[in-house]
Design a protein around this motif. Structure first.
Motif, PDB file in Angstrom:
ATOM      1  N   LEU A  74       0.843  -1.215   0.000  1.00  0.00           N
ATOM      2  CA  LEU A  74       0.000   0.000   0.000  1.00  0.00           C
ATOM      3  C   LEU A  74       0.870   1.254   0.000  1.00  0.00           C
ATOM      4  O   LEU A  74       0.713   2.152  -0.841  1.00  0.00           O
ATOM      5  CB  LEU A  74      -0.910  -0.016   1.232  1.00  0.00           C
ATOM      6  N   PHE A  75       1.829   1.310   0.943  1.00  0.00           N
ATOM      7  CA  PHE A  75       2.654   2.516   1.069  1.00  0.00           C
ATOM      8  C   PHE A  75       3.568   2.691  -0.143  1.00  0.00           C
ATOM      9  O   PHE A  75       3.802   3.820  -0.595  1.00  0.00           O
ATOM     10  CB  PHE A  75       3.481   2.460   2.344  1.00  0.00           C
ATOM     11  N   ALA A  76       4.071   1.576  -0.680  1.00  0.00           N
ATOM     12  CA  ALA A  76       4.993   1.708  -1.803  1.00  0.00           C
ATOM     13  C   ALA A  76       4.268   2.225  -3.039  1.00  0.00           C
ATOM     14  O   ALA A  76       4.736   3.166  -3.699  1.00  0.00           O
ATOM     15  CB  ALA A  76       5.636   0.348  -2.086  1.00  0.00           C
ATOM     16  N   PHE A  77       3.087   1.646  -3.334  1.00  0.00           N
ATOM     17  CA  PHE A  77       2.312   2.135  -4.480  1.00  0.00           C
ATOM     18  C   PHE A  77       1.933   3.600  -4.285  1.00  0.00           C
ATOM     19  O   PHE A  77       1.987   4.403  -5.216  1.00  0.00           O
ATOM     20  CB  PHE A  77       1.057   1.295  -4.671  1.00  0.00           C
ATOM     21  N   MET A  78       1.535   3.924  -3.044  1.00  0.00           N
ATOM     22  CA  MET A  78       1.117   5.302  -2.757  1.00  0.00           C
ATOM     23  C   MET A  78       2.281   6.261  -2.977  1.00  0.00           C
ATOM     24  O   MET A  78       2.110   7.325  -3.596  1.00  0.00           O
ATOM     25  CB  MET A  78       0.648   5.354  -1.307  1.00  0.00           C
ATOM     26  N   ALA A 100       1.921  15.788   0.084  1.00  0.00           N
ATOM     27  CA  ALA A 100       1.559  15.371   1.442  1.00  0.00           C
ATOM     28  C   ALA A 100       1.299  13.871   1.476  1.00  0.00           C
ATOM     29  O   ALA A 100       1.700  13.174   2.423  1.00  0.00           O
ATOM     30  CB  ALA A 100       0.332  16.138   1.906  1.00  0.00           C
ATOM     31  N   ALA A 101       0.664  13.344   0.419  1.00  0.00           N
ATOM     32  CA  ALA A 101       0.433  11.895   0.362  1.00  0.00           C
ATOM     33  C   ALA A 101       1.751  11.139   0.259  1.00  0.00           C
ATOM     34  O   ALA A 101       1.912  10.074   0.872  1.00  0.00           O
ATOM     35  CB  ALA A 101      -0.471  11.566  -0.812  1.00  0.00           C
ATOM     36  N   VAL A 102       2.712  11.698  -0.496  1.00  0.00           N
ATOM     37  CA  VAL A 102       4.036  11.049  -0.587  1.00  0.00           C
ATOM     38  C   VAL A 102       4.684  10.991   0.794  1.00  0.00           C
ATOM     39  O   VAL A 102       5.254   9.968   1.197  1.00  0.00           O
ATOM     40  CB  VAL A 102       4.946  11.811  -1.573  1.00  0.00           C
ATOM     41  N   VAL A 103       4.571  12.098   1.541  1.00  0.00           N
ATOM     42  CA  VAL A 103       5.185  12.131   2.871  1.00  0.00           C
ATOM     43  C   VAL A 103       4.514  11.113   3.786  1.00  0.00           C
ATOM     44  O   VAL A 103       5.188  10.395   4.542  1.00  0.00           O
ATOM     45  CB  VAL A 103       5.090  13.554   3.445  1.00  0.00           C
ATOM     46  N   LEU A 104       3.189  11.003   3.704  1.00  0.00           N
ATOM     47  CA  LEU A 104       2.498  10.015   4.537  1.00  0.00           C
ATOM     48  C   LEU A 104       2.954   8.598   4.185  1.00  0.00           C
ATOM     49  O   LEU A 104       3.214   7.781   5.075  1.00  0.00           O
ATOM     50  CB  LEU A 104       0.993  10.132   4.336  1.00  0.00           C
ATOM     51  N   ALA A 105       3.082   8.314   2.880  1.00  0.00           N
ATOM     52  CA  ALA A 105       3.511   6.982   2.471  1.00  0.00           C
ATOM     53  C   ALA A 105       4.929   6.710   2.944  1.00  0.00           C
ATOM     54  O   ALA A 105       5.236   5.612   3.417  1.00  0.00           O
ATOM     55  CB  ALA A 105       3.429   6.860   0.957  1.00  0.00           C
ATOM     56  N   THR A 106       5.794   7.714   2.842  1.00  0.00           N
ATOM     57  CA  THR A 106       7.185   7.521   3.273  1.00  0.00           C
ATOM     58  C   THR A 106       7.253   7.251   4.770  1.00  0.00           C
ATOM     59  O   THR A 106       8.006   6.391   5.220  1.00  0.00           O
ATOM     60  CB  THR A 106       8.010   8.754   2.933  1.00  0.00           C
ATOM     61  N   SER A 107       6.444   7.983   5.542  1.00  0.00           N
ATOM     62  CA  SER A 107       6.503   7.734   6.983  1.00  0.00           C
ATOM     63  C   SER A 107       5.908   6.369   7.308  1.00  0.00           C
ATOM     64  O   SER A 107       6.346   5.728   8.273  1.00  0.00           O
ATOM     65  CB  SER A 107       5.813   8.849   7.748  1.00  0.00           C
ATOM     66  N   LEU A 109       6.390   3.766   5.410  1.00  0.00           N
ATOM     67  CA  LEU A 109       7.517   2.860   5.140  1.00  0.00           C
ATOM     68  C   LEU A 109       8.555   2.939   6.261  1.00  0.00           C
ATOM     69  O   LEU A 109       9.156   1.933   6.630  1.00  0.00           O
ATOM     70  CB  LEU A 109       8.157   3.209   3.800  1.00  0.00           C
ATOM     71  N   PHE A 110       8.749   4.152   6.824  1.00  0.00           N
ATOM     72  CA  PHE A 110       9.636   4.286   7.989  1.00  0.00           C
ATOM     73  C   PHE A 110       9.136   3.420   9.136  1.00  0.00           C
ATOM     74  O   PHE A 110       9.895   2.719   9.794  1.00  0.00           O
ATOM     75  CB  PHE A 110       9.682   5.737   8.459  1.00  0.00           C
ATOM     76  N   LEU A 111       7.818   3.474   9.347  1.00  0.00           N
ATOM     77  CA  LEU A 111       7.212   2.712  10.435  1.00  0.00           C
ATOM     78  C   LEU A 111       7.440   1.220  10.228  1.00  0.00           C
ATOM     79  O   LEU A 111       7.754   0.489  11.172  1.00  0.00           O
ATOM     80  CB  LEU A 111       5.725   3.029  10.464  1.00  0.00           C
ATOM     81  N   LEU A 112       7.318   0.767   8.970  1.00  0.00           N
ATOM     82  CA  LEU A 112       7.493  -0.656   8.686  1.00  0.00           C
ATOM     83  C   LEU A 112       8.938  -1.090   8.883  1.00  0.00           C
ATOM     84  O   LEU A 112       9.194  -2.255   9.146  1.00  0.00           O
ATOM     85  CB  LEU A 112       7.076  -0.953   7.252  1.00  0.00           C
ATOM     86  N   SER A 113       9.896  -0.164   8.724  1.00  0.00           N
ATOM     87  CA  SER A 113      11.290  -0.564   8.898  1.00  0.00           C
ATOM     88  C   SER A 113      11.797  -0.200  10.280  1.00  0.00           C
ATOM     89  O   SER A 113      12.995  -0.088  10.485  1.00  0.00           O
ATOM     90  CB  SER A 113      12.159   0.087   7.824  1.00  0.00           C
ATOM     91  N   GLY A 114      10.889  -0.031  11.234  1.00  0.00           N
ATOM     92  CA  GLY A 114      11.303   0.137  12.621  1.00  0.00           C
ATOM     93  C   GLY A 114      11.857   1.495  12.943  1.00  0.00           C
ATOM     94  O   GLY A 114      12.757   1.613  13.776  1.00  0.00           O
TER      95      GLY A 114
END
Lengths: 300, 151
Positions: A74-78, A100-107, A109-114
């Protein structure tokens, strides 16, 4: 480069070509001509095909839980899709929203990588930045219709060509690198290997330092330096039977021991930027003498 | 979530795509605000790469680097928006092509024919505006014209 098969290479090349063509069709015309609806439609379809094709190069192992896998996709496609829409929107307000959507998706992905702290920090920092950007757009944008310069792109063909050539040049070595990080058995190495080595090193340093401090065999400043500068930079690992160490506390410990100078430099940089922004943006008296001297100018 | 070499590769690919798209936006768009957003997007791609590497190697360095990137991005945002404000005050436009006199020596200026551009397509239909109820007392209007603005 023999590790990257020809089929993969062809697939990657086609993906890049599709993405480049779609992005070029979506970008504004270089002379400000109105692109037909069909060009937008074809561009969107090509970009969607390219994004789906590049997701074929993402490999998520079976050991990842289903929820994590779903959220990763989801985050990668977003991130990728909203990035394309950010740079192709004619309206800067839409660009800011997509960003703003890119920033949300990036964060995400940050969350998924701890990196929980960074995920929160990114959202907080960029939310402020995007709100300020909105204010600027509202304050500075043209009143009626979209501006001419929003409907004209500067050399879109060559910009797209060079950018996507760079993307090809970045992804081909990445894909060719994949077997190099595998073991001889073909398994990926454990990510915490270097971490454990560092922990034992830090423990050793700690005990010897304390012993030397008691005995007085080492000069004090040296002990302090070694304890402060010693490597502490290991991610907290979940060990069975023990609670996971606090994330932010560990990050702060690393930040204020290993990277103390970095913190000082970052603080100085922020201070300098504050002064610079004030010096640049404060209103000054008019430049043209014909406008008339306002009352704020002094004749001294 | 276990972080294997494959997962690191995913992060690197996404980071590369974000970086390249930001570069494309910076090269081809002419609105200074969109260029600013593109530069921020390049920083996002780099931050994603660094966090992925840090997680893969099991240390904090990637996250520390990303914190530094956040700091630099904040500084860049403040300076860039101040510059945009001052440049807009000079030329009353956000077009970066109006500042071509800052180009390298020996390069010829790119001249745009504004007449080439087609007008914005008109959307057929009735224009509607929201009806706002006036509230409060109307403030006194300034007697003399605005003198602070430079243009």
């Amino acid at each position: 480069m023999d590790t990257l098969s020809t089929a993969d290479l062809v697939k990657l090349f086609l993906t890049i070509v599709f993405g480049a063509t779609g992005t070029y069709l979506l970008l504004p015309h270089s002379l400000g001509k109105v692109k037909p609806k069909l060009a937008h439609f074809v561009g969107l379809v090509l970009v969607a095909v390219a994004v789906i094709a590049i997701s074929g190069f993402w490999k998520v192992g079976k050991e990842v839980e289903l929820v994590s896998r779903l959220f990763f996709y989801l985050f990668a496609f977003m991130a990728v899709g909203c990035a394309i829409l950010t740079i192709t929107s004619r309206d800067p307000v839409h660009s800011a929203l997509w960003f703003a959507a890119v920033v949300l998706a990036t964060s995400g992905l940050f969350l998924l990588s701890g990196a929980q702290f960074l995920a929160a920090g990114t959202v907080i920092v960029y939310a402020g930045a995007i709100i300020v950007t909105f204010l600027f757009v509202i304050m500075l944008a043209q009143k009626e219709g979209r501006a001419l310069y929003d409907r004209m792109a500067r050399a879109p063909f060559f910009a797209t060509l060079s950018s996507f050539l760079l993307l090809l040049g970045l992804i081909v070595p990445l894909l060719g690198m994949r077997p190099l990080v595998l073991d001889q058995d073909g398994k990926p190495p454990q990510a915490s290997l270097t971490g454990n080595a560092m922990v034992s090193m830090a423990d050793r340093l700690d005990t010897t330092g304390r012993a030397d401090l008691v005995k007085g065999t080492m000069p004090n400043h040296k002990i302090v330096l070694e304890r402060v500068m010693g490597p502490r930079s290991t991610l907290p690992e979940r060990t069975p039977g023990k609670a996971k160490p606090a994330h932010v506390a560990s990050l702060g410990a690393v930040l204020f021991t290993d990277h103390l100078l970095t913190i000082e430099l970052a603080g100085s940089l922020l201070f300098v930027a504050l002064i610079g922004a004030l010096a640049i943006a404060t209103p000054k008296p008019p430049i043209r003498p014909t406008v008339g001297t306002p009352s704020t100018t002094t004749t001294a | 979530m276990p972080f294997s070499a494959e997962m690191l590769l995913n992060y690197l690919i996404i980071g590369a795509v974000l970086m390249v798209l930001g570069m494309l936006g910076f090269l081809s768009r002419r609105n200074m605000i969109v260029m600013f957003l593109s530069a921020e997007m390049m920083l996002q791609g780099t931050a994603l790469t660094l966090v992925g590497f840090g997680r893969f190697h099991g240390n904090w360095t990637g996250q520390i680097f990303t914190i530094v990137i956040l700091t630099v991005a904040a500084c860049e945002a403040s300076i860039a928006l101040a510059l945009i404000l001052i440049l807009f005050n000079r030329k009353s436009s956000l077009d970066v092509s109006l500042w071509q006199e800052l180009r390298e020596p020996g390069r010829s200026a790119i001249v745009d024919q504004a007449s080439d551009a087609e007008p914005e397509p008109i959307i057929r239909g009735i224009e509607t505006y929201p009806h706002l109820v006036p509230a409060g007392v109307e403030p006194p209007h300034p007697t003399e014209s605005w003198t602070e603005r430079r243009d």
